[in-house]
Design an enzyme around this catalytic site. Sequence first.
Site, PDB file in Angstrom:
ATOM      1  N   GLY A  51     -12.161  -3.231  -8.123  1.00  0.00           N
ATOM      2  CA  GLY A  51     -12.063  -1.986  -9.225  1.00  0.00           C
ATOM      3  C   GLY A  51     -13.239  -1.638  -9.548  1.00  0.00           C
ATOM      4  CB  CYS A  78     -14.254  -6.377  -4.667  1.00  0.00           C
ATOM      5  SG  CYS A  78     -15.783  -5.581  -4.849  1.00  0.00           S
ATOM      6  CE1 TYR A  79     -14.234  -5.767 -13.165  1.00  0.00           C
ATOM      7  CE2 TYR A  79     -12.022  -6.500 -13.047  1.00  0.00           C
ATOM      8  CZ  TYR A  79     -12.768  -6.079 -13.813  1.00  0.00           C
ATOM      9  OH  TYR A  79     -12.697  -6.213 -15.039  1.00  0.00           O
ATOM     10  CG  HIS A 167     -13.052  -4.112  -0.730  1.00  0.00           C
ATOM     11  ND1 HIS A 167     -12.197  -3.901  -1.373  1.00  0.00           N
ATOM     12  CD2 HIS A 167     -14.313  -3.664  -0.956  1.00  0.00           C
ATOM     13  CE1 HIS A 167     -12.709  -3.589  -2.452  1.00  0.00           C
ATOM     14  NE2 HIS A 167     -13.851  -3.702  -2.370  1.00  0.00           N
ATOM     15  CD  GLU A 169      -9.034  -4.818   0.357  1.00  0.00           C
ATOM     16  OE1 GLU A 169      -9.493  -4.134  -0.744  1.00  0.00           O
ATOM     17  OE2 GLU A 169      -9.529  -5.830   0.614  1.00  0.00           O
ATOM     18  CB  SER A 221      10.952  18.661   4.976  1.00  0.00           C
ATOM     19  OG  SER A 221      10.512  17.551   5.442  1.00  0.00           O
ATOM     20  N   GLY A 222      12.670  18.094   7.774  1.00  0.00           N
ATOM     21  CA  GLY A 222      12.688  17.798   9.240  1.00  0.00           C
ATOM     22  C   GLY A 222      11.685  16.849   9.351  1.00  0.00           C
ATOM     23  N   GLY A 223      10.526  16.438   8.363  1.00  0.00           N
ATOM     24  CA  GLY A 223       9.719  15.382   8.662  1.00  0.00           C
ATOM     25  C   GLY A 223       9.989  13.898   8.699  1.00  0.00           C
ATOM     26  CG  ASP A 225       7.461  10.735   5.166  1.00  0.00           C
ATOM     27  OD1 ASP A 225       7.483   9.978   5.767  1.00  0.00           O
ATOM     28  OD2 ASP A 225       6.576  11.416   4.402  1.00  0.00           O
ATOM     29  CB  SER A 226      13.098  14.325   4.385  1.00  0.00           C
ATOM     30  OG  SER A 226      12.754  15.192   5.493  1.00  0.00           O
ATOM     31  CB  THR A 227      14.177  12.660   9.350  1.00  0.00           C
ATOM     32  OG1 THR A 227      13.870  13.912   9.247  1.00  0.00           O
ATOM     33  CG2 THR A 227      15.175  12.276  10.387  1.00  0.00           C
ATOM     34  CE  LYS A 365       3.900   9.990   6.758  1.00  0.00           C
ATOM     35  NZ  LYS A 365       4.658  11.203   6.741  1.00  0.00           N
TER      36      LYS A 365
END
Length: 506
Positions: A51, A78-79, A167, A169, A221-223, A225-227, A365
Site C-alpha cells: 500500500g 511490503c506494507y 513484491h 507477485e 462485441s466479438g472480443g 471477453d464477451s465471446t 485476461k
Amino acid sequence: MILVVDFGSQYTQLIARRIRESKVYCEILPCTVSVEEVQERAPTGIVLSGGPASVYVESAPQLASGILELGVPVLGICYGMGVLNVTAGASVARADRREYGRTTIEIVDNSDLFEGFEVGSETSVWMSHGDRMESLPVGWDVLARSENAPIQAFRDPTRRLFGLQFHAEVVHSERGAEILGNFVLNVCGAPATWTPDSFIDATIEELRAKTAGGRVICGLSGGVDSTVAAALLHRAIGDRLTCIFVDNGLLREGDREMVETTLAHLGLDIRTLDAAARFFDALDGVLDPELKRKRIGNLFIEVFDEAAAGLDDVRFLAQGTLYPDVIESVSVRGPSATIKSHHNVGGLPERMNLKLVEPLRELFKDEVRAVGRELGLEEELVSREPFPGPGLAVRIVGAVTRERVRLLREADAIVREELRGQKNLWQGFGVLLPIQTVGVQGDERTYDQVIAVRAVESLDGMTADWARLPHDTLEVLGRRIPNEVKGINRVVYDVSSKPPATIEWE
C-alpha cells in the site's frame, strides 16, 4: 481459498493472479474487512497486500483486531509486512535509501517461503518502498536480507506469520511465483483444485440460479471477453440467451462481418443493431476521454434496454467485464486508486432497467482465454487481442467524427496486418492524434493528420512494455500508412511502458 486483504497497492490484483496460477482460488477484500467477514469465508490463508501509506503514521490503515488470531497462516507483503511487524510491537522506520526497482536479496533461511532455495544464494526481486523493518520481536526469524535492509523476509514460526519487504507477485521478481506458491501450497496446505473446468462448472451452476426463469441479453462485441461470457451463458441457459451486437460505428475493419459469421457458428442467437448515427451524435463535441466513456456506456445501456423491450421476459444484461476493468475503474475492493472508468463499469448509468450478469468479473485476461479453450472455442476467437468496449473512440485523441474514424480505421487495418505474426505482442494498433503536421506528397505541400503506432508486450494487461518491433516493420508502417490513407502524412511510434502510461491513449 486464500483471502487477499487490499491495503491500496496497485499490485493487489497481481497477488490474486499469482495465487490462481498455483490453481488455488482466492478472493480480494478491502482492509476494512471485519473479523466476522473473514470467518465467514473460512480462508486457508491470508495475504496482506502492499500500500502507499507508511505503517507508523497516525492515518495508516489498520487490520481489524482478531484477524491475526484466527489461527491461519498470514503473509504480509511490503506494507502488509509492516502491519505484522508493528502489530507485534516491533519497529518500522523510514529507510535511509528508498528502494524502487530490482534489488538482490540473500537467502538466510530456506525453510517455508524459501523452500527449494539454497542458503546463501541470491535472487533478484522487485522493490517499491520507503520504509524498512528495524527490528523483530523475540522468537521471530530473518529469512532473507539485502544490502539496504537487514530484514527482507521474516517468520514467526509459532503463529505462522510471514513477511516480505519485496513484491513477489510482480514478474520482475525472478522467483516470486515460487515464493508465493510455497506459502499457498506448503505453508497453508491449500489444495490445487481451482482450474478452468472447475470454474466453468461452478459458474454454470451460479448462472442458472441467478437467472432462473428470465431471459438474458448479452452485449456481444466479438472480443474474447464477451465471446467467452456468451459461450458460458449459452451452456448454462440455452435458448434463454439472446446476444445483441451493436454496430456503434466505432469498430475496426472487419469486426461486424466476423461477429455475424464466425460467432454465429457457435449456435448463438445474435441480433445486430446499427446505432452508429446515435453514437456519433452522443460524441459530438466531446473531447474529454472520461466523458467519452460515460456517454458510450450510457448509450449502450439505452440500446440494450430498447432491444430488451422487443423480447419477452428480459430481466438481465450480461457483459464480459474482467477484474482489471473493475480495479482500474472504481475502488470496490479497497483503497486502490482509480485509474480510468471502463465503459462497462464506471461508465454505466446509476439506474438500469436490467440486472447485470458478469460471469467473468473476477478473472484476468489469460484466465478468460483458458476458460474459452476449455469451452472448445476456436483459437482464432480465444487469442484475439483486446479491443476496448468504446472502440476507436478512445483511440482517437480529441473529437470523434466519421471522417476521423475513417482515417483511423484504415490506418489501424494496416498496422494490424503488418503486425500479424509478431511474437509476444499483447496488442498492436493505431492512434489518431489531434494535431496536423506539414508534409510533402506528390511534390505538393500537405498539412495532414498524424498516426501513432502502439504495440506492447504484457502477460496480464496490468503492466506492459513497449514492443521492440524490427526496424523493417516500422519502415513499412511509416511508408504504407501515408501512401494508402488519404489524410495522413506522418507516423510516430509510442515507446511508453505501463506504468507510467496506460496501454490505451484515452
